[in-house]
Enzyme design. Structure first.
Site, short mmCIF file in Angstrom:
data_model
loop_
_atom_site.label_atom_id
_atom_site.label_comp_id
_atom_site.label_asym_id
_atom_site.label_seq_id
_atom_site.Cartn_x
_atom_site.Cartn_y
_atom_site.Cartn_z
N LYS A 161 0.81 -1.22 0.00
CA LYS A 161 0.00 0.00 0.00
C LYS A 161 0.84 1.27 0.00
O LYS A 161 0.44 2.28 -0.59
CB LYS A 161 -1.01 0.00 1.15
N ASN A 184 -1.08 6.53 6.64
CA ASN A 184 -0.11 5.57 7.16
C ASN A 184 1.26 5.72 6.53
O ASN A 184 2.25 5.20 7.05
CB ASN A 184 -0.64 4.15 6.90
N HIS A 230 -0.96 -8.41 12.02
CA HIS A 230 -1.56 -7.62 13.11
C HIS A 230 -2.64 -8.39 13.87
O HIS A 230 -3.59 -7.79 14.40
CB HIS A 230 -2.18 -6.32 12.56
#
Length: 469
Positions: A161, A184, A230
């Protein structure tokens, strides 16, 4: 700076004062809100405190910073951060341990993405008090109505990303379209200057940021892939995938969705939104693409990144010539398959941003003879995603907490040295590597066991390599 008049007169609690948190405090104050802020790190608290006259003393924090048992560090309101704009009255910011306060008196709790809202006691207290828990991306969504007419692209996915975000931004910039990056990728969006009419905000969005967002209606939303990551923040992989899918659930049906279908979870998400018809575009793995003219977009993983960026650019109205010009001039990102040096015919590559096996695998696939430096804080128990490319590995050098585990997994497949530290791994690899080979730092693990973050790890690698020269 991006602000909203709807925040004026409201009282916000802000937890976490790193880059996005500090930018949030400044934006809220500039909009006329009151802010009570806290961070476990005293240095971060000090950064937003005002300069005091000689003889004055800052309030002292008691207890363990962000611990729920800490004592409030200030009861009286404080002035604005010296690096930001002044608040309306000079009395709208105070620093206090939020765990000592009644959260029901706040209009919202704004948390940084790194705060684990599934386990943090303040998040539980806010939910019990029916106080909204939001992040800076949600505040940006609230501020959009007052911005000049614009569009928003949101990019998420387990891997790729950052590259895709930077590439889309570069394509727009090359074509002369005003654009800003944020999210981010490390650039707080609220700290950015508002774009003129016709501009495009390009946001990299982690699952944590999506969890803290309720009203972001992206004009184009992108999901590249979903693989296990995560999982300490979710009840299981299904919940993690559902977090990614929320980016599309927040969209108006007429807006564009772009979804890679190279994994089962992403394919299922695409199927779930198939009723949107022509507004959804899927990107299948293995789609033929000539990458020969794009030096910083090599390898199969970058084929998907480039395809996603092309689809987005076309949806935003860029013509093919402008897109091609941008693809050819894109320089890539630091710490993502970044060429650091060539010494004695050996190429040194920094892929420190590969923090899980799935993101390390494409780097291994890109080179035929690799000396692989890996390890750190593991996110799982295996290296299965990398296994198809073990034939490219001449020798492996393990570091960090995961070093012994990774060495055990590799020992029957490739020669392994347990180097323990990155600097030692660089020295051993320098002695072993031969002309025409590559030394690749692609850790397949997080960095927090030995480094501040993946950027710090990459910088230490570069310094160690440069010392060889």
């Amino acid at each position: 700076m991006i602000t909203s008049g709807t925040w004026a007169g409201k009282h916000f609690a802000v937890l976490g004062l790193a880059r996005s948190g500090a930018a949030t405090v400044r934006a809220l104050l500039a909009a006329g809100a009151r802010v009570t802020a806290w961070d476990a790190d005293e240095a971060k608290r000090d950064q937003i405190l005002p300069a005091r006259a000689e003889g004055d003393h800052r309030p002292q924090a008691g207890g363990g910073g962000g611990s729920p048992h800490g004592k409030a560090s200030a009861e009286a309101p404080l002035h604005q951060p010296s690096a930001g704009p002044p608040p309306r009255t000079g009395e709208d910011l105070r620093i206090a341990d939020l765990s000592t306060l009644d959260l029901s008196t706040f209009d919202a709790l704004v948390v940084s993405p790194g705060v684990p809202t599934n386990t943090h006691p303040l998040a539980a207290a806010a939910r019990a008090a029916s106080v909204p828990i939001v992040g800076d991306i949600e505040l940006f969504a609230q501020a959009r109505a007052a911005l000049p007419p614009h569009r928003v692209v949101g990019i998420t996915g387990t891997n790729g990303k950052s590259t895709t975000t930077a590439l889309i931004h570069h394509l727009l910039d090359t074509a002369g379209v005003p654009a800003r990056m944020g999210g981010n990728i490390g650039l707080p969006i609220l700290a950015q200057a508002p774009l003129p009419e016709g501009g495009v905000y390009v946001l990299e969005l982690s699952s944590y940021q999506i969890d803290l967002t309720q009203t972001l209606d992206c004009d184009v939303a992108v999901l590249l892939n979903v693989t296990p990551d995560h999982l300490d923040r979710y009840a299981g992989f299904e919940d993690y995938a559902a977090s990614k899918a929320r980016l599309f659930a927040m969209q108006s049906p007429r807006h564009r969705a772009v979804i890679g279908t190279g994994d089962a979870a992403s394919a299922a998400i695409a199927q779930g939104f198939a009723h949107r018809g022509e507004t959804i575009t899927t990107i299948a793995p293995g789609t033929p693409l000539d990458q020969s003219r794009w030096p910083s977009l090599q390898g199969p993983h970058n084929a998907q990144n480039a395809l996603a960026a092309i689809v987005v650019a076309e949806a935003l109205g860029l013509d093919r010539a402008a897109i091609e010009a941008g693809l050819e001039t894109f320089n890539g990102l630091p710490h993502r398959m970044e060429r650091v040096a060539t010494l004695g015919g050996v190429t040194w590559i920094d892929d420190s941003k590969a923090t899980n096996p799935e993101s390390a695998a494409p780097a291994l696939a890109a080179f035929p003879r690799v000396h692989w430096i890996l390890g750190g804080r593991a996110k799982g128990d295996d290296l299965d995603a990398c296994a198809p490319h073990f034939g490219n590995v001449v020798r492996a050098y393990t570091i960090g907490e995961a070093g012994p585990r990774f060495a055990a997994l590799l020992r029957d497949r490739v020669p392994v040295d347990e180097a323990e530290t990155l600097e030692h791994a660089v020295r051993i690899a320098a002695a072993e590597a031969r002309r025409g080979e590559v030394v690749l730092l692609s850790p397949a693990a997080a960095s927090f066991d030995q480094f501040r973050d993946y950027e710090h790890r990459g910088t230490v690698f570069r310094t160690a390599v440069e010392a060889l020269a």
